[in-house]
Design a protein around this motif. Structure first.
Motif, PDB file in Angstrom:
ATOM      1  N   ASP A 123      -9.450  -3.711   2.696  1.00  0.00           N
ATOM      2  CA  ASP A 123     -10.775  -4.094   2.179  1.00  0.00           C
ATOM      3  C   ASP A 123     -11.843  -3.034   2.414  1.00  0.00           C
ATOM      4  OD1 ASP A 123     -10.188  -7.530   3.223  1.00  0.00           O
ATOM      5  OD2 ASP A 123      -9.739  -6.488   1.338  1.00  0.00           O
ATOM      6  N   GLY A 140      -7.919  -0.693  -7.831  1.00  0.00           N
ATOM      7  CA  GLY A 140      -6.914  -0.355  -6.814  1.00  0.00           C
ATOM      8  C   GLY A 140      -6.588   1.116  -6.757  1.00  0.00           C
ATOM      9  N   HIS A 180     -15.419   7.756  -5.951  1.00  0.00           N
ATOM     10  CA  HIS A 180     -14.316   6.812  -5.693  1.00  0.00           C
ATOM     11  C   HIS A 180     -14.811   5.596  -4.907  1.00  0.00           C
ATOM     12  CE1 HIS A 180     -10.840   9.697  -6.609  1.00  0.00           C
ATOM     13  NE2 HIS A 180     -11.914  10.468  -6.701  1.00  0.00           N
ATOM     14  N   THR A 181     -15.525   5.850  -3.805  1.00  0.00           N
ATOM     15  CA  THR A 181     -15.953   4.720  -2.960  1.00  0.00           C
ATOM     16  C   THR A 181     -16.917   3.804  -3.712  1.00  0.00           C
ATOM     17  OG1 THR A 181     -17.704   6.127  -1.994  1.00  0.00           O
ATOM     18  CG2 THR A 181     -15.601   5.979  -0.795  1.00  0.00           C
ATOM     19  N   ARG A 208      -6.796   2.273  -3.076  1.00  0.00           N
ATOM     20  CA  ARG A 208      -7.469   1.399  -2.116  1.00  0.00           C
ATOM     21  C   ARG A 208      -6.520   1.164  -0.949  1.00  0.00           C
ATOM     22  NH1 ARG A 208     -11.577  -2.287  -2.231  1.00  0.00           N
ATOM     23  NH2 ARG A 208     -11.864  -2.195  -4.513  1.00  0.00           N
ATOM     24  N   GLU A 209      -7.063   1.112   0.272  1.00  0.00           N
ATOM     25  CA  GLU A 209      -6.271   0.843   1.473  1.00  0.00           C
ATOM     26  C   GLU A 209      -6.979  -0.284   2.228  1.00  0.00           C
ATOM     27  OE1 GLU A 209      -3.420   2.312   2.362  1.00  0.00           O
ATOM     28  OE2 GLU A 209      -3.193   1.260   4.259  1.00  0.00           O
ATOM     29  N   TYR A 265     -14.666   1.485  -5.802  1.00  0.00           N
ATOM     30  CA  TYR A 265     -13.988   0.469  -4.985  1.00  0.00           C
ATOM     31  C   TYR A 265     -14.977  -0.583  -4.484  1.00  0.00           C
ATOM     32  CZ  TYR A 265      -9.850   3.517  -4.881  1.00  0.00           C
ATOM     33  OH  TYR A 265      -8.769   4.287  -5.232  1.00  0.00           O
ATOM     34  N   SER A 266     -16.192  -0.130  -4.172  1.00  0.00           N
ATOM     35  CA  SER A 266     -17.192  -1.062  -3.633  1.00  0.00           C
ATOM     36  C   SER A 266     -17.772  -1.976  -4.703  1.00  0.00           C
ATOM     37  CB  SER A 266     -18.330  -0.275  -2.964  1.00  0.00           C
ATOM     38  OG  SER A 266     -17.812   0.527  -1.913  1.00  0.00           O
ATOM     39  N   LEU A 273     -14.994   3.067   2.983  1.00  0.00           N
ATOM     40  CA  LEU A 273     -15.719   2.854   1.724  1.00  0.00           C
ATOM     41  C   LEU A 273     -17.224   2.800   1.954  1.00  0.00           C
ATOM     42  CD1 LEU A 273     -13.478   0.193  -0.092  1.00  0.00           C
ATOM     43  CD2 LEU A 273     -13.381   2.692  -0.216  1.00  0.00           C
ATOM     44  N   GLU A 297       0.839  -1.208   0.000  1.00  0.00           N
ATOM     45  CA  GLU A 297       0.000   0.000   0.000  1.00  0.00           C
ATOM     46  C   GLU A 297       0.863   1.243   0.000  1.00  0.00           C
ATOM     47  OE1 GLU A 297      -3.593  -2.378   0.372  1.00  0.00           O
ATOM     48  OE2 GLU A 297      -3.163  -0.378  -0.319  1.00  0.00           O
ATOM     49  N   CYS A 300     -10.090   3.647   1.617  1.00  0.00           N
ATOM     50  CA  CYS A 300      -9.188   4.170   0.586  1.00  0.00           C
ATOM     51  C   CYS A 300      -8.502   5.404   1.140  1.00  0.00           C
ATOM     52  CB  CYS A 300      -9.958   4.508  -0.709  1.00  0.00           C
ATOM     53  SG  CYS A 300     -11.040   5.937  -0.631  1.00  0.00           S
ATOM     54  N   TRP A 318      -9.798   4.555 -13.808  1.00  0.00           N
ATOM     55  CA  TRP A 318      -9.295   3.703 -12.752  1.00  0.00           C
ATOM     56  C   TRP A 318      -8.523   2.529 -13.329  1.00  0.00           C
ATOM     57  CZ3 TRP A 318     -14.372   4.728 -13.901  1.00  0.00           C
ATOM     58  CH2 TRP A 318     -15.087   3.679 -14.499  1.00  0.00           C
TER      59      TRP A 318
END
Ligand SMILES: CSC[C@@H](O)[C@@H](O)C(=O)COP(=O)(O)O
Ligand SMILES: [Zn+2]
Length: 204
Positions: free
Chosen positions: A36, A90, A79-80, A33-34, A83-84, A61, A3, A39, A174
């Motif tokens: 699970d 990533g 963004h979230t 992403r940080e 990622y979701s 997230l 990360e 971020c 992304w």
């Protein structure tokens, strides 16, 4: 890549984006992403071309909230959401280039169709200029929650791939990591410039 190295790579990408002129006047926001459930995203209102690691903050997230109480990007929800809904994502880059801003208004439909360009192959999984790459265009809104719902609804029947345009606003793209997101950004911006020039020349 760990990360921390991803954050280092993201910082370098942000400085490169600034030098390209794609994040003028605090426009743009970037994240990695940080784990699970979180971020790391840019703090709102910062000059994205001269960021330091301290200008990123942790965001949940699920809630989109920053445990630190600092102000994350106004567009954190975009963004979230990515990622979701796309666990392989990533890194997310949002930029305000002239080409993405203008082309998303010149193209009046709900999607920009790119075809006939060799550089379509800069996008992961693309192998020929003979295919079409479809980049959705969503009308801009200051109501990010409503905008996120519109994008989710659209993605139910046309899964998002590579990026989407916000009309008169910019591009969100992304990748699986910073390097892929950066390649998608550079490839899409090249394609946008080609398409805009083609339309200008063919209109004469
Ligand atoms: C110069 S205002 C631009 C913002 O409204 C927004 O579009 C943007 O990209 C940056 O917002 P930010 O909250 O700094 O992440
Ligand atoms: Zn923006």
């Amino acid at each position: 890549m760990t990360e921390n190295l991803q954050l280092g790579a993201l910082l370098a990408a942000c400085h490169w984006i600034g030098q390209k002129g794609w994040s003028p006047a605090t426009g743009g926001n970037m994240s990695v992403r940080e784990g699970d459930a979180h971020c790391l995203i840019t703090e709102s209102g910062k000059d994205k071309g001269s960021l330091t690691a301290e200008d990123f903050l942790l965001v949940e997230l699920e809630s989109g909230l920053a445990p630190s109480g600092r102000r994350p990007s106004a567009e954190t929800g975009l963004h979230t959401m990515l990622y979701s809904r796309y666990p392989e994502t990533g890194a997310v880059l949002h930029t305000h280039s002239v080409n993405s801003t203008v082309l998303s208004r010149v193209e009046r439909s709900g999607a920009l169709v790119l075809e006939g360009y060799e550089m379509q192959k800069s996008l992961s999984g693309q192998t020929t200029h003979l295919d079409q790459v479809v980049i959705p265009i969503f009308d801009n809104s200051q109501d990010i929650s409503a905008l996120v719902q519109k994008i989710i609804a659209s993605s139910e029947h046309a899964p998002l791939q590579y990026g989407f345009l916000l009309r008169g606003h910019g591009l969100t793209c992304w990748g699986r990591d910073v390097a892929e997101a950066r390649r998608h950004l550079e490839g899409l911006e090249f394609l946008f410039q080609c398409e805009l020039q083609r339309r200008l020349l063919e209109a004469k």
